[in-house]
Motif scaffolding. Structure first.
Motif, PDB file in Angstrom:
ATOM      1  N   VAL A 377       0.839  -1.196   0.000  1.00  0.00           N
ATOM      2  CA  VAL A 377       0.000   0.000   0.000  1.00  0.00           C
ATOM      3  C   VAL A 377       0.879   1.253   0.000  1.00  0.00           C
ATOM      4  O   VAL A 377       0.535   2.270  -0.615  1.00  0.00           O
ATOM      5  CB  VAL A 377      -0.937  -0.004   1.220  1.00  0.00           C
ATOM      6  N   ILE A 378       2.026   1.173   0.653  1.00  0.00           N
ATOM      7  CA  ILE A 378       2.962   2.300   0.688  1.00  0.00           C
ATOM      8  C   ILE A 378       3.813   2.331  -0.582  1.00  0.00           C
ATOM      9  O   ILE A 378       4.011   3.384  -1.191  1.00  0.00           O
ATOM     10  CB  ILE A 378       3.841   2.202   1.943  1.00  0.00           C
ATOM     11  N   ARG A 379       4.309   1.176  -0.991  1.00  0.00           N
ATOM     12  CA  ARG A 379       5.205   1.126  -2.146  1.00  0.00           C
ATOM     13  C   ARG A 379       4.534   1.634  -3.427  1.00  0.00           C
ATOM     14  O   ARG A 379       5.172   2.278  -4.260  1.00  0.00           O
ATOM     15  CB  ARG A 379       5.698  -0.312  -2.377  1.00  0.00           C
ATOM     16  N   ARG A 380       3.258   1.347  -3.586  1.00  0.00           N
ATOM     17  CA  ARG A 380       2.589   1.711  -4.834  1.00  0.00           C
ATOM     18  C   ARG A 380       2.382   3.205  -4.998  1.00  0.00           C
ATOM     19  O   ARG A 380       2.013   3.671  -6.086  1.00  0.00           O
ATOM     20  CB  ARG A 380       1.252   0.983  -4.945  1.00  0.00           C
ATOM     21  N   GLU A 381       2.623   3.984  -3.924  1.00  0.00           N
ATOM     22  CA  GLU A 381       2.509   5.431  -4.045  1.00  0.00           C
ATOM     23  C   GLU A 381       3.746   6.059  -4.687  1.00  0.00           C
ATOM     24  O   GLU A 381       3.714   7.222  -5.067  1.00  0.00           O
ATOM     25  CB  GLU A 381       2.262   6.061  -2.676  1.00  0.00           C
ATOM     26  N   PHE A 382       4.822   5.295  -4.811  1.00  0.00           N
ATOM     27  CA  PHE A 382       6.007   5.776  -5.518  1.00  0.00           C
ATOM     28  C   PHE A 382       5.853   5.516  -7.010  1.00  0.00           C
ATOM     29  O   PHE A 382       5.298   4.489  -7.415  1.00  0.00           O
ATOM     30  CB  PHE A 382       7.269   5.073  -5.005  1.00  0.00           C
ATOM     31  N   ASP A 383       6.373   6.427  -7.817  1.00  0.00           N
ATOM     32  CA  ASP A 383       6.357   6.248  -9.270  1.00  0.00           C
ATOM     33  C   ASP A 383       7.588   5.492  -9.759  1.00  0.00           C
ATOM     34  O   ASP A 383       7.966   5.592 -10.922  1.00  0.00           O
ATOM     35  CB  ASP A 383       6.280   7.615  -9.963  1.00  0.00           C
TER      36      ASP A 383
END
Length: 772
Positions: A377-383
């Motif tokens: 959930v946190i990782r997917r906010e990075f591009d």
């Protein structure tokens, strides 16, 4: 004489040596006496212990069987046992070859109680005191616990609190610890004053602060609490506020809080040096990267020539330029603004330098602190992902995206060297906060009368970032039941997917001479198209059942069709540039939607809405807005539109009209028929009310509305109706707006100018405000 003295001296020395020799043993040396007296320990005996087992006592000793019990070793063992905090008395001595350890244990604590506490619950105080977890009474622990409680109250604004501790014996031989708390009155902030703010009003500055002046609802919001750390944050917020409004050199020279004991309140004084106001001058882009299309980057620039200088616009432009360069395939692009100050014209000339940075790759992303939230959930906010090029701008944007989730109270991202010079490790540390909310609300609105709602919301369901909401509502006009679930990243893509299930009951006689039971649900999908533009699609099914139990009888178009089924497919395009979604002061929001209905219907519903905000007098917080909306229902097979699907217009169309109070009505029962097309426009100016503290969140507004309705009526199965009586509706008025915890609550005082005889109007209306 001399010989006699020598003889006497010799005899005395001989007698001394003869007497001391047995005491010194074979060693005979005074400096070795302590070691000569030490005995070897053959065993250890522990007495006096009741709750602490013998092995625990022995573990603190520095002496073991087979070792010598020197005075130094005995002293060290005694000190270790005392420092353990388990005993109030310790005695260690040798008895033959046995080391005897006698202890007197500290009193055991059976329970911890708190009396006089209102600000903090017993459970909260229990987490502050050490005695609650150790269950052993010591004076040092109790004194430290008293200081911890006093500190917590002091941070909450209770400067006059007093805390004491006492004990009571219990039947099992233990003691009960009781903390007596006299909270006193909570100290608030009586006034916040500013000196040197010649260009920006005090009310506007107060609105930016975390610290608020005491007001009517301070007991609920606790926002008038003085704290040095919060005051430091407020100083920075003032500086940034000025920097975003043309004052790059503004400084807060001092922030002083003075406590008035008589009023039990603080007076806070900020001294400000504004400096000169600047605008943006010439804007240019320069690059050293071959093949980079700088013309394609210009759309990301927010620092337009002639616009007022803004630090946030400068930072946003820098980040957006780097992202667009990355999208062109230059993953290591870095952007630096070169700022040239022109003092003569009070302008800043900005040149954005786009260069290629160091070729560094992300080796690993470590995430800590997320006990509930899943890593992905946190990782997917990075591009970017592990192994991708490292770009500081993308890291900054990723942090902002993680913070925007609302799952964490704090997000920190640091970097560390990787396994090679061209590798970097990112460490993401988060602090989770509560994402579950339950609400019990009640109120009154002009449309529904008294209403109440119980809701349960979880914004991070099972730590997967999913949204879940259950709500049950009841009002004088009916009942509502809602279930909503949203997956923000459907199948791992930047597509949201959700389901809504609902039931609506409109009581017979509350609005119409018939009741309506509506049950339905829909699936929806949303995806971003370009920056600020999103697309929402949906497919849904709805069933309406009409009830007619009381008199007068319902219209024929209701009795002839007691039940209607509807299958819908639709979409909504939304363009949103608002600076704040809850309390906008600048930007616009535009939407266009269409929905096709089939089964018992065959029509197309089209609606367009727009609203724009602009600061009219920024220093005083005066905001202007213009709103427009239009709707059209198109009959696709000339079979007629059922009145229950027509637009039932009211205060959301033109203020001053009741719910479903606009347009034609049936001759029997006085039921609103609705309209098939409408358009309206509104202009509004809202402003702070000088006599009320800004912290109350109450503002005033003046406005004017005008609307048009089409004279084409829905299919009413031959029932006689009154005409629309004029297609223009208009009103003017004033409002009080309270930004309450439930949302913006409005009280509108309206004077209707243009209306028909059959229209239903109201001088005052209470509603929850929306953007449209």
């Amino acid at each position: 004489m001399t010989n006699s003295s020598k003889l006497l001296h010799s005899v005395s020395l001989a007698l001394l040596l003869t007497t001391a020799a047995p005491l010194m043993g074979n060693a005979g040396w005074v400096f070795g006496a302590s070691e000569a007296q030490a005995q070897t320990v053959s065993q250890i005996s522990v007495t006096g212990n009741v709750r602490v087992d013998e092995a625990t006592v022995i573990s603190y000793l520095t002496i073991r069987p087979g070792q010598q019990a020197t005075p130094a070793a005995i002293q060290a063992s005694t000190a270790a046992l005392n420092q353990s905090g388990l005993f109030q008395g310790v005695s260690i001595a040798m008895s033959g070859s046995t080391l005897v350890v006698q202890v007197s244990e500290q009193a055991a604590v059976s329970s911890v109680q708190f009396q006089g506490n209102r600000r903090f619950t017993d459970a909260q105080l229990n987490t502050m005191v050490e005695v609650a977890s150790r269950r052993i009474y010591t004076a040092d622990v109790i004194n430290n616990d008293v200081r911890m409680i006093q500190s917590a109250y002091d941070q909450a604004g209770y400067t006059n609190v007093s805390v004491s501790a006492r004990t009571e014996p219990t039947s099992d031989g233990r003691i009960r610890v009781i903390f007596d708390i006299n909270e006193g009155d909570r100290a608030g902030v009586a006034a916040i004053n500013f000196t040197g703010n010649n260009s920006i009003s005090s009310s506007a500055l107060k609105n930016t602060l975390i610290t608020k002046e005491s007001h009517l609802l301070s007991f609920l919001f606790r926002d008038d609490m003085y704290d040095e750390d919060r005051l430091a944050v407020d100083r920075e917020r003032i500086r940034v506020y000025y920097a975003n409004r043309g004052f790059p050199d503004a400084r807060v020279l001092s922030a002083v809080a003075e406590f008035d004991a008589e009023r039990n309140a603080y007076f806070i004084n900020f001294t400000i040096e504004e400096g000169e106001r600047y605008d943006f001058g010439n804007i240019a882009i320069e690059t050293s990267i071959p093949g980079l299309n700088t013309d394609a980057l210009r759309g990301a620039i927010k620092t337009n020539r002639g616009a007022r200088y803004s630090l946030s616009d400068l930072q946003d432009s820098t980040q957006d330029l780097a992202v667009r360069a990355t999208q062109q395939g230059f993953a290591f692009a870095e952007v630096r603004p070169r700022i040239d100050r022109d003092i003569a014209s009070n302008t800043f000339n900005i040149t954005y330098l786009v260069d290629e940075g160091a070729r560094i790759y992300v080796e690993r992303i470590n995430i800590t602190g997320n006990d509930k939230t899943r890593d992905y959930v946190i990782r997917r906010e990075f591009d970017f992902a592990e192994g991708d090029p490292f770009n500081r701008t993308l890291v900054t944007r990723g942090r902002a995206a993680i913070e925007a989730l609302g799952f964490f109270s704090n997000v920190q991202i640091t970097s560390a060297p990787g396994s090679a010079p061209d590798r970097v490790v990112l460490n993401v540390a988060v602090t989770e906060q509560s994402t579950g909310e339950y609400g019990i609300g009640a109120g009154y609105s002009s449309q529904d009368g008294l209403f109440g709602e119980i809701s349960l919301t979880e914004r991070n369901f099972l730590g997967r970032g999913q949204y879940l909401r259950l709500a049950v509502g009841r009002s004088e006009t009916g009942e509502t039941y809602d279930f909503s679930f949203t997956e923000p990243r459907f199948m791992g893509l930047r597509i949201s997917a959700g389901v809504d299930v609902y039931r609506r009951v409109v009581s017979e006689g509350s609005r119409f001479d018939y009741g309506i039971e509506t049950n339905g649900g829909r699936l929806r999908f949303g995806l971003p198209i370009v920056e600020n533009l999103t697309l929402q699609t949906h497919v849904g099914f709805e069933q309406k059942r009409f009830t007619d139990e009381d008199t007068p009888a319902a219209p024929a178009y209701i009795s002839n069709t007691p039940e209607l089924d509807k299958l819908t497919v639709g979409y909504t395009l939304t363009y949103n540039t608002l600076d704040n979604q809850q309390r906008p002061s600048e930007g616009m929001v535009l939407s266009f939607s269409q929905e096709y209905a089939t089964l018992d219907h065959n029509f197309l519903r089209s609606e367009a809405r727009a609203r724009a905000y602009y600061p009219l007098w920024e220093e005083m917080g005066v905001i202007g807005s213009i709103r427009g909306q239009a709707g059209l229902i198109t009959d696709l097979d000339d079979s007629g539109i059922h009145p229950s699907e027509a637009y039932q217009l009211g205060p959301n169309f033109v203020r001053g009209f009741r719910a479903a109070g606009v347009g034609a009505r049936t001759d029997v029962g006085d039921n609103a028929v609705g309209v098939l097309a409408y358009a309206s426009a509104s202009a509004e100016v809202d402003f702070p009310i000088p006599v009320l503290p800004e912290a109350w969140g109450i503002r005033g507004a003046v406005w004017g509305d005008i609307g048009w309705i089409d004279d084409t009526l829905p299919d009413v199965a031959g029932v006689a109706v009154g005409g629309i009586g004029g297609d223009i509706k208009s009103s003017i008025g004033a409002s009080l707006i309270w930004h309450s915890p439930m949302g913006p609550l409005r009280g509108d005082f309206a004077h209707v100018i243009d209306k028909a005889e059959q229209d239903r109007t109201s001088v005052f209306q209470l509603t929850l405000s929306t953007l449209f």
